[in-house]
Design a protein around this motif. Structure first.
Motif: not given
Length: 314
Positions: A32-40, A302-305
């Motif tokens: 999955k893609a992740g990382g807090a700033p990227a999620n934001v 995270a991102i897809e959700s």
């Protein structure tokens, strides 16, 4: 509408779903893609806001995968960098209650180099500092500090989320607190978990913790309380705003969805002073952000959700 520059890590989460919280027993992982700033950044763009990601990935298939995900979610990646160092990885195990266990294998995120050309773009825009790894050294920490100075000199709206990870700061908590303080002193918006608020202030009671944080400098404080909602505090008022009831399957990214939703809504406002004086408007902003965070917990990854504007309005 202002742009929101999100500075920090973009990484691969290898997620073990429903295999217990302890990573040692997990056998199967999903990329999955992740990382807090990227999620934001994705949270903002999925809500039809304008976001720019500033960070570094490896010049490898994982790095390509991550940048493609951001571009598919309409995040501006023109300021992202690539490094010969391998893309940062995180291994995440999620138990039946959606709680997580993390292990990091740090790579390219720490290689982000400061780019002075960004400074001019910060004027009349917003900058979000929310990287879990940004204070662990490397080029990223230097770039983070210099971008923070640029945001201050350009009168940007500054948002800070310390994203404390116990495994990264074991026996180094005092160093973490010291590095966070300049950001708390100058941020317009500070987003904290209950654990972070207590750690950074040394206060157990939230009234005392919020008073400490306001005295330090931050104007708007939000303390996320999980299913209990969010404590919203300014120098004018303090209140707990309830969330919606959901059955969580993965809490990854919930806080990022929350702060992304807040930033998108704030990006539509011209005056921070007017916003600070409006209890009703700030309450509505946090209530909607609570909903965004809750929706994100109802799916894996995270991102897809992250919710779209249509889902949030439903």
């Amino acid at each position: 509408m202002k742009k929101v520059f999100c500075i920090g890590e973009l990484l691969i989460d290898f997620v073990a779903e429903n295999q217990g919280k302890n990573l040692s027993v997990a056998k199967e992982f999903t990329k999955k893609a992740g990382g807090a700033p990227a999620n934001v950044a994705c949270a903002i763009s999925k809500l039809e806001g304008k976001s720019v990601f500033v960070g570094c990935v490896g010049d490898d298939p994982f790095g390509d995968f991550l940048l493609n995900i951001l571009e598919e979610n309409k995040v501006d990646t023109s300021m992202a960098q690539k490094s010969e160092v391998f893309t940062t990885l995180a291994f995440v195990s999620i138990d039946e209650d959606g709680e997580r266990d993390f292990v990091f294998s740090r790579g390219a995120d720490k290689e982000l180099k400061y780019d002075s050309s960004l400074k001019k773009d910060f004027k009349n825009n917003m900058v979000h500092f929310g990287a879990a790894t940004a204070m662990l050294g490397g080029n990223l920490e230097e770039a983070y500090s210099r971008y923070f100075f640029d945001a201050l000199t350009k009168d940007s709206f500054i948002s800070f989320d310390p994203n404390y990870r116990e495994d990264l700061w074991k026996n180094k908590e005092e160093a973490f607190i010291k590095k966070c303080m300049p950001f708390i002193q100058k941020s317009h918006l500070g987003k904290f978990s209950l654990e972070e608020a207590r750690l950074l202030t040394g206060k157990r009671e939230m009234d005392e913790a919020c008073a400490f944080l306001h005295d330090t400098g931050v104007a708007i404080i939000v303390v996320t309380l999980g299913k209990e909602g969010t404590l919203l505090s300014t120098k004018h008022f303090r209140k707990t705003i309830p969330s919606i009831e959901v059955t969580p399957v993965d809490t990854t990214g919930a806080g990022d969805a929350f702060i992304g939703c807040m930033l998108k809504q704030i990006s539509e406002h011209d005056s921070l002073e007017t916003l600070l004086e409006s209890e009703e408007e700030l309450t509505q902003i946090v209530s909607k952000a609570n909903k965004a965070g809750a929706i994100t917990t109802t799916n894996f990854g995270a991102i897809e959700s992250l919710p779209t504007q249509k889902q949030l309005d439903f």
